[in-house]
Design an enzyme around this catalytic site. Structure first.
Site, PDB file in Angstrom:
ATOM      1  N   ARG A 156      -5.406  -2.034   9.483  1.00  0.00           N
ATOM      2  CA  ARG A 156      -5.369  -3.502   9.369  1.00  0.00           C
ATOM      3  C   ARG A 156      -5.499  -4.147  10.754  1.00  0.00           C
ATOM      4  O   ARG A 156      -6.495  -3.898  11.427  1.00  0.00           O
ATOM      5  CB  ARG A 156      -4.072  -3.938   8.679  1.00  0.00           C
ATOM      6  CG  ARG A 156      -4.278  -5.060   7.685  1.00  0.00           C
ATOM      7  CD  ARG A 156      -2.980  -5.398   6.982  1.00  0.00           C
ATOM      8  NE  ARG A 156      -2.723  -4.556   5.848  1.00  0.00           N
ATOM      9  CZ  ARG A 156      -3.051  -4.875   4.601  1.00  0.00           C
ATOM     10  NH1 ARG A 156      -3.634  -6.011   4.354  1.00  0.00           N
ATOM     11  NH2 ARG A 156      -2.777  -4.054   3.601  1.00  0.00           N
ATOM     12  N   GLU A 195     -10.440  -0.550  11.986  1.00  0.00           N
ATOM     13  CA  GLU A 195     -11.081  -1.520  11.080  1.00  0.00           C
ATOM     14  C   GLU A 195     -10.876  -2.964  11.558  1.00  0.00           C
ATOM     15  O   GLU A 195     -11.651  -3.843  11.223  1.00  0.00           O
ATOM     16  CB  GLU A 195     -10.575  -1.355   9.643  1.00  0.00           C
ATOM     17  CG  GLU A 195      -9.088  -1.618   9.466  1.00  0.00           C
ATOM     18  CD  GLU A 195      -8.629  -1.494   8.021  1.00  0.00           C
ATOM     19  OE1 GLU A 195      -9.458  -1.422   7.105  1.00  0.00           O
ATOM     20  OE2 GLU A 195      -7.393  -1.467   7.820  1.00  0.00           O
ATOM     21  N   ILE A 231       0.968   3.342   6.454  1.00  0.00           N
ATOM     22  CA  ILE A 231       0.213   4.232   7.357  1.00  0.00           C
ATOM     23  C   ILE A 231      -0.146   3.518   8.661  1.00  0.00           C
ATOM     24  O   ILE A 231      -0.487   4.164   9.637  1.00  0.00           O
ATOM     25  CB  ILE A 231      -1.085   4.773   6.705  1.00  0.00           C
ATOM     26  CG1 ILE A 231      -2.055   3.635   6.351  1.00  0.00           C
ATOM     27  CG2 ILE A 231      -0.768   5.665   5.511  1.00  0.00           C
ATOM     28  CD1 ILE A 231      -3.482   4.111   6.099  1.00  0.00           C
ATOM     29  N   ASP A 232      -0.074   2.188   8.679  1.00  0.00           N
ATOM     30  CA  ASP A 232      -0.591   1.424   9.827  1.00  0.00           C
ATOM     31  C   ASP A 232       0.283   1.511  11.083  1.00  0.00           C
ATOM     32  O   ASP A 232      -0.187   1.242  12.174  1.00  0.00           O
ATOM     33  CB  ASP A 232      -0.740  -0.056   9.450  1.00  0.00           C
ATOM     34  CG  ASP A 232      -1.686  -0.251   8.268  1.00  0.00           C
ATOM     35  OD1 ASP A 232      -2.515   0.636   8.030  1.00  0.00           O
ATOM     36  OD2 ASP A 232      -1.572  -1.286   7.591  1.00  0.00           O
ATOM     37  N   ARG A 274      -5.137   7.752   3.492  1.00  0.00           N
ATOM     38  CA  ARG A 274      -3.875   7.211   2.980  1.00  0.00           C
ATOM     39  C   ARG A 274      -3.249   8.127   1.926  1.00  0.00           C
ATOM     40  O   ARG A 274      -2.041   8.151   1.758  1.00  0.00           O
ATOM     41  CB  ARG A 274      -4.096   5.818   2.393  1.00  0.00           C
ATOM     42  CG  ARG A 274      -2.833   5.004   2.387  1.00  0.00           C
ATOM     43  CD  ARG A 274      -3.120   3.550   2.166  1.00  0.00           C
ATOM     44  NE  ARG A 274      -3.159   3.206   0.769  1.00  0.00           N
ATOM     45  CZ  ARG A 274      -3.581   2.028   0.308  1.00  0.00           C
ATOM     46  NH1 ARG A 274      -4.026   1.107   1.145  1.00  0.00           N
ATOM     47  NH2 ARG A 274      -3.571   1.765  -0.971  1.00  0.00           N
ATOM     48  N   GLY A 331       0.840  -1.202   0.000  1.00  0.00           N
ATOM     49  CA  GLY A 331       0.000   0.000   0.000  1.00  0.00           C
ATOM     50  C   GLY A 331       0.870   1.246   0.000  1.00  0.00           C
ATOM     51  O   GLY A 331       1.888   1.295   0.674  1.00  0.00           O
ATOM     52  N   MET A 357      -8.464   3.115   9.327  1.00  0.00           N
ATOM     53  CA  MET A 357      -7.685   1.969   8.833  1.00  0.00           C
ATOM     54  C   MET A 357      -6.663   1.503   9.867  1.00  0.00           C
ATOM     55  O   MET A 357      -6.629   2.000  10.988  1.00  0.00           O
ATOM     56  CB  MET A 357      -6.974   2.356   7.542  1.00  0.00           C
ATOM     57  CG  MET A 357      -7.866   2.376   6.327  1.00  0.00           C
ATOM     58  SD  MET A 357      -6.851   2.693   4.858  1.00  0.00           S
ATOM     59  CE  MET A 357      -8.021   2.302   3.569  1.00  0.00           C
TER      60      MET A 357
HETATM   61  O1  F6P Z   1      -1.753  -1.250   4.950  1.00  0.00           O
HETATM   62  C1  F6P Z   1      -2.333  -0.048   4.567  1.00  0.00           C
HETATM   63  C2  F6P Z   1      -3.823  -0.178   4.398  1.00  0.00           C
HETATM   64  O2  F6P Z   1      -4.338   1.093   4.039  1.00  0.00           O
HETATM   65  C3  F6P Z   1      -4.563  -0.744   5.609  1.00  0.00           C
HETATM   66  O3  F6P Z   1      -4.742   0.207   6.624  1.00  0.00           O
HETATM   67  C4  F6P Z   1      -5.829  -1.235   4.964  1.00  0.00           C
HETATM   68  O4  F6P Z   1      -6.388  -2.289   5.707  1.00  0.00           O
HETATM   69  C5  F6P Z   1      -5.370  -1.707   3.612  1.00  0.00           C
HETATM   70  O5  F6P Z   1      -4.124  -1.085   3.359  1.00  0.00           O
HETATM   71  C6  F6P Z   1      -6.320  -1.397   2.481  1.00  0.00           C
HETATM   72  O6  F6P Z   1      -5.815  -1.992   1.341  1.00  0.00           O
HETATM   73  P1  F6P Z   1      -6.350  -1.664  -0.129  1.00  0.00           P
HETATM   74  O7  F6P Z   1      -5.836  -0.312  -0.501  1.00  0.00           O
HETATM   75  O8  F6P Z   1      -5.775  -2.736  -0.977  1.00  0.00           O
HETATM   76  O9  F6P Z   1      -7.845  -1.655  -0.065  1.00  0.00           O
END
Ligand code: F6P
Length: 367
Positions: free
Chosen positions: A196, A251, A151-152, A288, A11, A194
């Site tokens: 994860r 999330e 970002i996590d 993000r 990401g 967000m």
């Molecule tokens: O790891 C960064 C992140 O933005 C997480 O916070 C989120 O769960 C995930 O990526 C979302 O992924 P995508 O952009 O593939 O939907």
């Protein structure tokens, strides 16, 4: 002349461009040639025009750009040995034996796997005459250096990842905006953020916005208790004259039986039990994208510079380093140990061993 390539993977995160800029410019400053691999591991496997030299001026203005201008992609073929073989051939053809990867734990694991596969890949390329004996002798060792961009803020062994503070700022701005409309209507808002499996963004956002309640994966809400606890707290705040209620939910939020707690679950409770006019806002990718904050520009620059120094200091014996920051000091940590620790946290959460998860993530704050 040493040739150093930089790529972004996983990401995107604000500050990745600043990291690429720092790597390119400092590599040039140190007398090396800098290259960018476009589209993450996909570009490595495809080669050709996906691996391009960067001149000093090519990264002008990148410090303040959000996302990643050299692209990122989820690449299935790099997970297969055949894909990594093509990637090795492409790097050797371009004369590159050093790769700086900016990404999350998955991307950095892939990078280290590539390094451990490398001698076998070079041997195979030599045996099949895909490269010359001279090339094989020149490129027996691959240097990998990891920069953590996510970002996590979920990587062990470093205090902060590139992008986390920009995302936190964006969340705070959004909650501030929500607050004014919430006060106007005397409403409750459940804001999903967000992260994860990590609650860092949620906890810090709750702290920075003065939220009423927060739900995170690391401290699961007690089954049979949390509903009453939250409703009582919010009712009490209302009795004190508060006209808005803000609940931040990560999330990945869970209860003590590992059931996912959703923003809709919370909304239902607040509407039915506390009779609050409640809305849900899922912030999504707004948190993000966008420009990196000053901290991320600074962190990415200092770490990008150190990544190049780490490449120049590396030997075939040294394990791949990850550029960290600990107690405000830029540090090098063994990449695979950091990745293993990060996975251990996820495993501990899966086994409901929350105390161990907290201890592993941050021993100082475990209490
Ligand atoms: O790891 C960064 C992140 O933005 C997480 O916070 C989120 O769960 C995930 O990526 C979302 O992924 P995508 O952009 O593939 O939907």
């Amino acid at each position: 002349k040493k040739k150093i390539a930089v790529m972004t993977s996983g990401g995107d995160a604000p500050g990745m461009n600043a990291a690429v800029r720092a790597v390119a410019r400092y590599a040039i400053h140190r007398g090396c040639d800098a290259f960018a691999v476009y589209e993450g591991y996909e570009g490595l496997v495809q080669g050709g025009d996906m691996i391009r030299q960067l001149a000093w001026g090519d990264v002008r203005g990148w410090l303040a750009e959000g996302g990643t201008l050299i692209g990122t992609a989820r690449c299935m073929s790099f997970r297969e040995r055949a894909g990594r073989l093509r990637a090795a051939k492409n790097l050797i053809s371009a004369g590159i034996d050093s790769l700086i990867v900016c990404g999350g734990d998955g991307s950095l694991t892939g990078a280290d796997l590539f390094r451990s596969d490398w001698p076998g890949l070079v041997q195979e390329l030599e045996d099949t005459k895909a490269i010359t004996v001279e090339q094989a002798n020149l490129y027996r060792h691959l240097t990998i250096v990891g920069l953590v961009g996510s970002i996590d803020n979920d990587m062990s062994s470093t205090d902060v990842t590139i992008g986390a503070f920009s995302s936190l700022h964006r969340i705070c701005e959004a909650v501030d905006s929500i607050s004014s409309t919430a006060i106007s209507h005397s409403r409750a808002f459940v804001v999903e953020v967000m992260g994860r499996h990590c609650g860092w963004l949620a906890v810090l956002a709750a702290l920075a916005t003065g939220a009423d309640f927060v739900f995170v994966p690391e401290r699961p809400a007690q089954v049979g208790k949390w509903q009453e606890e939250m409703c009582n707290a919010l009712s009490a705040f209302r009795k004190e004259g508060k006209r808005k209620s803000i609940i931040i939910v990560a999330e990945g939020a869970i209860d003590s039986e590992l059931n996912h707690i959703t923003a809709e679950d919370i909304k239902k409770l607040l509407s039915e039990r506390v009779h609050l006019d409640t809305r849900v806002t899922t912030l999504g990718h707004v948190q993000r994208g966008g420009v990196p904050c000053a901290y991320d520009r600074m962190l990415a620059t200092l770490q990008g510079v150190d990544a190049v120094d780490a490449v120049l200091a590396s030997t075939p014996e040294t394990p791949s380093p990850m550029i960290a920051i600990n107690g405000n000091k830029i540090n090098r940590k063994p990449l695979m140990e950091a990745v293993k620790l990060t996975h251990k946290v996820a495993d501990a959460i899966e086994k409901k061993d929350f105390a161990a998860a907290m201890e592993l993530r941050d021993p100082e704050f475990a209490d």
